[in-house]
Scaffold this motif. Structure first.
Motif, short mmCIF file in Angstrom:
data_model
loop_
_atom_site.label_atom_id
_atom_site.label_comp_id
_atom_site.label_asym_id
_atom_site.label_seq_id
_atom_site.Cartn_x
_atom_site.Cartn_y
_atom_site.Cartn_z
N UNK A 67 0.73 -1.49 0.03
CA UNK A 67 -0.15 -0.17 -0.17
C UNK A 67 1.10 1.31 0.09
N UNK A 68 2.02 1.72 -0.17
CA UNK A 68 3.36 2.26 -0.39
C UNK A 68 2.63 3.70 -0.66
N UNK A 69 1.84 3.39 -1.90
CA UNK A 69 2.00 4.30 -2.93
C UNK A 69 0.63 5.48 -2.72
N UNK A 70 -0.18 5.12 -1.24
CA UNK A 70 -1.25 5.90 -1.06
C UNK A 70 0.07 6.60 -0.36
N UNK A 71 1.06 6.65 0.38
CA UNK A 71 1.61 7.45 1.20
C UNK A 71 2.55 8.32 0.33
N UNK A 72 2.21 8.17 -1.27
CA UNK A 72 3.01 8.58 -1.83
C UNK A 72 1.93 10.51 -1.90
N UNK A 86 -9.96 -8.56 -9.82
CA UNK A 86 -10.14 -7.29 -10.16
C UNK A 86 -9.14 -6.12 -9.92
N UNK A 87 -7.99 -5.42 -10.83
CA UNK A 87 -7.63 -4.07 -10.40
C UNK A 87 -8.80 -3.15 -9.43
N UNK A 88 -7.81 -2.51 -9.01
CA UNK A 88 -8.53 -0.83 -8.57
C UNK A 88 -7.99 0.02 -8.35
N UNK A 89 -8.44 1.06 -8.88
CA UNK A 89 -7.43 2.32 -9.11
C UNK A 89 -7.72 3.32 -8.06
N UNK A 90 -6.54 3.84 -7.06
CA UNK A 90 -7.02 5.04 -6.33
C UNK A 90 -5.78 5.85 -7.20
N UNK A 91 -6.14 7.38 -6.63
CA UNK A 91 -5.48 8.49 -6.65
C UNK A 91 -5.24 8.79 -5.33
N UNK A 92 -3.53 9.00 -5.02
CA UNK A 92 -3.29 9.43 -3.61
C UNK A 92 -3.94 10.98 -3.37
N UNK A 93 -3.90 10.94 -1.67
CA UNK A 93 -4.69 12.39 -2.10
C UNK A 93 -4.26 13.52 -0.83
N UNK A 94 -3.04 13.21 -0.20
CA UNK A 94 -2.82 13.76 0.76
C UNK A 94 -1.56 13.95 0.58
N UNK A 95 -0.23 14.76 1.68
CA UNK A 95 0.79 15.12 1.62
C UNK A 95 1.42 13.95 1.44
N UNK A 96 3.06 13.24 1.16
CA UNK A 96 3.63 12.38 1.07
C UNK A 96 4.23 12.19 2.55
N UNK A 97 4.10 10.64 2.82
CA UNK A 97 3.76 10.69 4.43
C UNK A 97 2.55 10.30 5.00
#
Length: 202
Positions: A67-72, A86-97
């Motif tokens: 899940x590290x990409x969520x923290x980008x 199924x693949x699912x796509x998210x857009x990371x949504x906050x500041x790094x970390x």
DNA sequence: AGTGCGATTGACT
DNA sequence: GTCAATCGCACTA
């Protein structure tokens, strides 16, 4: 009517630094995927926010290998594989970390519809990108795109709105068991390409 | 090393 | 409307 030439890559500084705001912001914006197979694009019509500290979110238990990409920094792709199919796509949504994401649940097909039809093995326009697993299949999105910067030239990027955006409504999120009462699903009211039960589309 | 469980889909009644 | 398939991952031991 949609004018493809008017679509430009969204700049990171234009993205709200907050999962809930970003989920609403992305309604009406474009998703473009350009790979060897060809170019496909669509209009984002349904999203869900998974903010920091949300027990339903994949970042809730902290940073892991998958899940590290969520923290980008906001604007990166987090792609995961669910239910063995199924693949699912998210857009990371906050500041790094900070771990948070916006799940893309439905897209209105624009360009590359024949390619989508081949990938999905159906010619029903309605079923091409209606649902998080279906839209990734139509777009050819898989784990190889995990961590990609969506605000940069590349195989997958976020674009500006290709036309006017309708009324954005919100509802409970679909398919989760925790924090199910929160109104963190965003959608364009009445759009025919939405997923979910009918009562959540009006 | 084994277990349980999904941010779903497609087939079927 | 119901329901099973399917597999990567986090958790327990």
């Amino acid at each position: 009517m949609v004018d493809n030439r008017s679509i430009v890559i969204l700049r990171r500084r234009d993205l709200p630094v907050d999962a809930e705001s970003l989920a609403g912001f992305l309604i009406g914006k474009s998703l473009v995927c350009e790979t060897a197979g060809g170019r496909v694009s669509g209009r984002i019509v349904e999203t869900e926010a998974y903010p920091p500290g949300d027990a339903a979110g994949h970042s809730f238990r902290g940073l892991t290998r998958s899940n590290h990409s969520l923290f980008l920094e906001r604007g990166h792709a987090y792609v995961y594989f669910a239910y063995g199919s199924s693949h699912m796509m998210n857009v990371s949504a906050e500041r790094a970390g900070v771990g948070a994401g916006v799940l893309l649940r439905a897209v209105e097909p624009l360009e590359g519809i024949p390619l989508m039809e081949r990938r999905r093995n159906t010619e029903k326009l309605h079923d091409l990108c209606r649902g998080p697993g279906r839209l990734t299949q139509s777009f050819g999105i898989d784990r190889s795109l995990d961590g990609l910067d969506l605000c940069k030239e590349g195989p997958l990027w976020l674009g500006s709105a290709a036309g006017p955006t309708g009324v954005v409504a919100r509802s409970v999120r679909i398919g989760i068991t925790r924090e199910k009462e929160r109104l963190l699903r965003f959608y364009e009211r009445g759009n025919p390409y939405l997923s979910g039960p009918l009562r959540l589309r009006a």
